[in-house]
Design a protein around this motif. Sequence first.
Motif, PDB file in Angstrom:
ATOM      1  N   SER A 108      12.285  86.619  61.739  1.00  0.00           N
ATOM      2  CA  SER A 108      12.466  87.960  61.193  1.00  0.00           C
ATOM      3  C   SER A 108      11.114  88.636  61.017  1.00  0.00           C
ATOM      4  N   PHE A 109      11.148  89.922  60.724  1.00  0.00           N
ATOM      5  CA  PHE A 109       9.893  90.663  60.611  1.00  0.00           C
ATOM      6  C   PHE A 109       9.797  91.499  59.351  1.00  0.00           C
ATOM      7  N   ALA A 110       8.570  91.545  58.820  1.00  0.00           N
ATOM      8  CA  ALA A 110       8.224  92.497  57.770  1.00  0.00           C
ATOM      9  C   ALA A 110       7.218  93.444  58.402  1.00  0.00           C
ATOM     10  N   ILE A 111       7.533  94.729  58.334  1.00  0.00           N
ATOM     11  CA  ILE A 111       6.736  95.736  59.040  1.00  0.00           C
ATOM     12  C   ILE A 111       6.108  96.700  58.052  1.00  0.00           C
ATOM     13  N   CYS A 112       4.814  96.960  58.218  1.00  0.00           N
ATOM     14  CA  CYS A 112       4.133  97.893  57.320  1.00  0.00           C
ATOM     15  C   CYS A 112       4.222  99.310  57.881  1.00  0.00           C
ATOM     16  N   ASN A 113       4.737 100.208  57.058  1.00  0.00           N
ATOM     17  CA  ASN A 113       4.908 101.600  57.495  1.00  0.00           C
ATOM     18  C   ASN A 113       3.585 102.350  57.602  1.00  0.00           C
ATOM     19  N   LYS A 114       2.552 101.785  57.002  1.00  0.00           N
ATOM     20  CA  LYS A 114       1.269 102.487  56.991  1.00  0.00           C
ATOM     21  C   LYS A 114       0.368 102.014  58.133  1.00  0.00           C
ATOM     22  N   CYS A 115       0.078 100.708  58.165  1.00  0.00           N
ATOM     23  CA  CYS A 115      -0.860 100.214  59.177  1.00  0.00           C
ATOM     24  C   CYS A 115      -0.144  99.722  60.431  1.00  0.00           C
ATOM     25  N   GLY A 116       1.167  99.528  60.351  1.00  0.00           N
ATOM     26  CA  GLY A 116       1.927  99.187  61.549  1.00  0.00           C
ATOM     27  C   GLY A 116       2.062  97.715  61.848  1.00  0.00           C
ATOM     28  N   ARG A 117       1.372  96.873  61.091  1.00  0.00           N
ATOM     29  CA  ARG A 117       1.466  95.454  61.406  1.00  0.00           C
ATOM     30  C   ARG A 117       2.889  94.936  61.201  1.00  0.00           C
ATOM     31  N   ALA A 118       3.243  93.924  61.976  1.00  0.00           N
ATOM     32  CA  ALA A 118       4.563  93.307  61.890  1.00  0.00           C
ATOM     33  C   ALA A 118       4.367  91.809  61.686  1.00  0.00           C
ATOM     34  N   LYS A 129      16.107  91.579  50.625  1.00  0.00           N
ATOM     35  CA  LYS A 129      15.893  92.574  49.569  1.00  0.00           C
ATOM     36  C   LYS A 129      15.206  91.970  48.344  1.00  0.00           C
ATOM     37  N   SER A 130      15.413  90.673  48.142  1.00  0.00           N
ATOM     38  CA  SER A 130      14.959  90.099  46.873  1.00  0.00           C
ATOM     39  C   SER A 130      13.769  89.159  47.016  1.00  0.00           C
ATOM     40  N   THR A 131      14.037  87.939  47.381  1.00  0.00           N
ATOM     41  CA  THR A 131      12.991  86.916  47.322  1.00  0.00           C
ATOM     42  C   THR A 131      11.920  87.086  48.398  1.00  0.00           C
ATOM     43  N   LEU A 132      12.342  87.400  49.606  1.00  0.00           N
ATOM     44  CA  LEU A 132      11.390  87.363  50.707  1.00  0.00           C
ATOM     45  C   LEU A 132      10.233  88.339  50.592  1.00  0.00           C
ATOM     46  N   PRO A 133      10.468  89.586  50.244  1.00  0.00           N
ATOM     47  CA  PRO A 133       9.339  90.521  50.155  1.00  0.00           C
ATOM     48  C   PRO A 133       8.255  90.029  49.213  1.00  0.00           C
ATOM     49  N   LYS A 134       8.662  89.379  48.122  1.00  0.00           N
ATOM     50  CA  LYS A 134       7.672  88.873  47.162  1.00  0.00           C
ATOM     51  C   LYS A 134       6.834  87.771  47.783  1.00  0.00           C
ATOM     52  N   LYS A 135       7.506  86.838  48.419  1.00  0.00           N
ATOM     53  CA  LYS A 135       6.789  85.752  49.092  1.00  0.00           C
ATOM     54  C   LYS A 135       5.788  86.311  50.095  1.00  0.00           C
ATOM     55  N   ALA A 195       4.440  89.194  49.990  1.00  0.00           N
ATOM     56  CA  ALA A 195       3.562  90.192  49.397  1.00  0.00           C
ATOM     57  C   ALA A 195       3.784  91.553  50.049  1.00  0.00           C
ATOM     58  N   TYR A 196       5.014  91.806  50.405  1.00  0.00           N
ATOM     59  CA  TYR A 196       5.369  93.102  50.961  1.00  0.00           C
ATOM     60  C   TYR A 196       6.125  93.895  49.899  1.00  0.00           C
ATOM     61  N   LYS A 197       5.796  95.143  49.797  1.00  0.00           N
ATOM     62  CA  LYS A 197       6.591  96.021  48.955  1.00  0.00           C
ATOM     63  C   LYS A 197       7.705  96.571  49.846  1.00  0.00           C
ATOM     64  N   SER A 213      11.188  96.887  56.333  1.00  0.00           N
ATOM     65  CA  SER A 213      10.101  97.867  56.376  1.00  0.00           C
ATOM     66  C   SER A 213       9.561  98.095  54.968  1.00  0.00           C
ATOM     67  N   GLY A 214       8.255  98.272  54.875  1.00  0.00           N
ATOM     68  CA  GLY A 214       7.662  98.495  53.569  1.00  0.00           C
ATOM     69  C   GLY A 214       6.169  98.659  53.677  1.00  0.00           C
ATOM     70  N   LEU A 215       5.469  98.115  52.682  1.00  0.00           N
ATOM     71  CA  LEU A 215       4.008  98.197  52.691  1.00  0.00           C
ATOM     72  C   LEU A 215       3.433  96.808  52.535  1.00  0.00           C
ATOM     73  N   CYS A 216       2.472  96.487  53.380  1.00  0.00           N
ATOM     74  CA  CYS A 216       1.835  95.181  53.294  1.00  0.00           C
ATOM     75  C   CYS A 216       0.886  95.156  52.098  1.00  0.00           C
ATOM     76  N   GLU A 217       0.342  93.983  51.826  1.00  0.00           N
ATOM     77  CA  GLU A 217      -0.488  93.820  50.629  1.00  0.00           C
ATOM     78  C   GLU A 217      -1.685  94.781  50.640  1.00  0.00           C
ATOM     79  N   GLN A 218      -2.334  94.887  51.783  1.00  0.00           N
ATOM     80  CA  GLN A 218      -3.520  95.750  51.888  1.00  0.00           C
ATOM     81  C   GLN A 218      -3.167  97.224  51.694  1.00  0.00           C
ATOM     82  N   CYS A 219      -2.031  97.618  52.200  1.00  0.00           N
ATOM     83  CA  CYS A 219      -1.677  99.043  52.207  1.00  0.00           C
ATOM     84  C   CYS A 219      -0.917  99.487  50.961  1.00  0.00           C
ATOM     85  N   ALA A 220      -0.450  98.547  50.188  1.00  0.00           N
ATOM     86  CA  ALA A 220       0.406  98.893  49.030  1.00  0.00           C
ATOM     87  C   ALA A 220      -0.365  99.689  47.976  1.00  0.00           C
TER      88      ALA A 220
END
Lengths: 138, 138
Positions: free
Chosen positions: B91-101, A112-118, A120-122, B131-138
């Motif tokens: 772990s994964f960060a997933i973009c809700n817009k473009c779908g990248r993981a 929730k905190s540090t990782l998204p910033k690293k 660059a994910y919102k 889940s969130g938005l990647c840099e490009q999609c934010a």
Amino acid sequence: MTFVDQSIKILKKNKYKITGPRMAVLNVLEEAKIPLSAYDIEEHVPEHIPINVVTIYRVLDVFETLNIIHKVHTKEGYVRCDFELQKGCHSFAICNKCGRADEFLQEKCDLKSTLPKKLAYKSLSHISELSGLCEQCA
Amino acid sequence: MTFVDQSIKILKKNKYKITGPRMAVLNVLEEAKIPLSAYDIEEHVPEHIPINVVTIYRVLDVFETLNIIHKVHTKEGYVRCDFELQKGCHSFAICNKCGRADEFLQEKCDLKSTLPKKLAYKSLSHISELSGLCEQCA
DNA sequence: TTATAAATGCAATAATATTTTATTTGAATT
DNA sequence: AATTCAAATAAAATATTATTGCATTTATAA
Ligand SMILES: [Mn+2]
Ligand SMILES: [Mn+2]
Ligand SMILES: [Zn+2]
Ligand SMILES: [Zn+2]
């Protein structure tokens, strides 16, 4: 305050109607010991209350949005939320043997905190699910 | 060393055969930019290599067991593992817009260490997906 | 090359989820 | 109590993801 009563309060506060299908789903999930699919819920609803599975999906959507319930992705099933507060991160420990899913709060959660910033994910939301064996099944 | 070569090495080390379907799936996942379902993979395999979707599921099972790939539960899809070492939590960060993981490593992960003990759970594995938005999609 | 466990193909089926359109209903207002 | 209407539900079709059992084929080692 029971889970059902608490849920009704939240529904009203958010201008959702109190309806037959919603009450039926709440009552099933109040008693459930393990995550239930929409089809499981359909089977658990008393026979004299006919309910369409599409409606169940829509009810579940609303409940998830309001954090009344959570989806357990590891099991493709739904469970009631065991915590009233929306503080911290609601996570699950799931038993591979008996199927129970115990909710727990992560107070400080990297996701929730540090990782998204690293990254660059919102960050909007996240899931944390641990699989293993509960005390009884270990 | 490419993903495919690395995977072949791991398969051999674990006494799995190198087969047509396994190579086909590896080649598809090597190129994939977003999580793919078994049926997506079926479509991406070149037409002159017929492959049964049941076989794809079985291939994916083996690959998951060997940590060559991961299932992204938020998307019901599969992606190659981007890290060679099995250190830390994948772990994964997933973009809700473009779908990248995007895969990332959690070096110190609460779920793996302290929490299972508190919960009296014997932890076997876990998933963390944001889940969130990647840099490009934010 | 041959033997054989491992892997695959095929057919059927199960389980989970969504879309579209028509109809009904909770509850607020009169 | 009747009226009103956005919100909720039903129904039917379809889509997507996943599994099971059994017959056949094949990658590899001996
Ligand atoms: Mn919760
Ligand atoms: Mn990985
Ligand atoms: Zn258990
Ligand atoms: Zn994106």
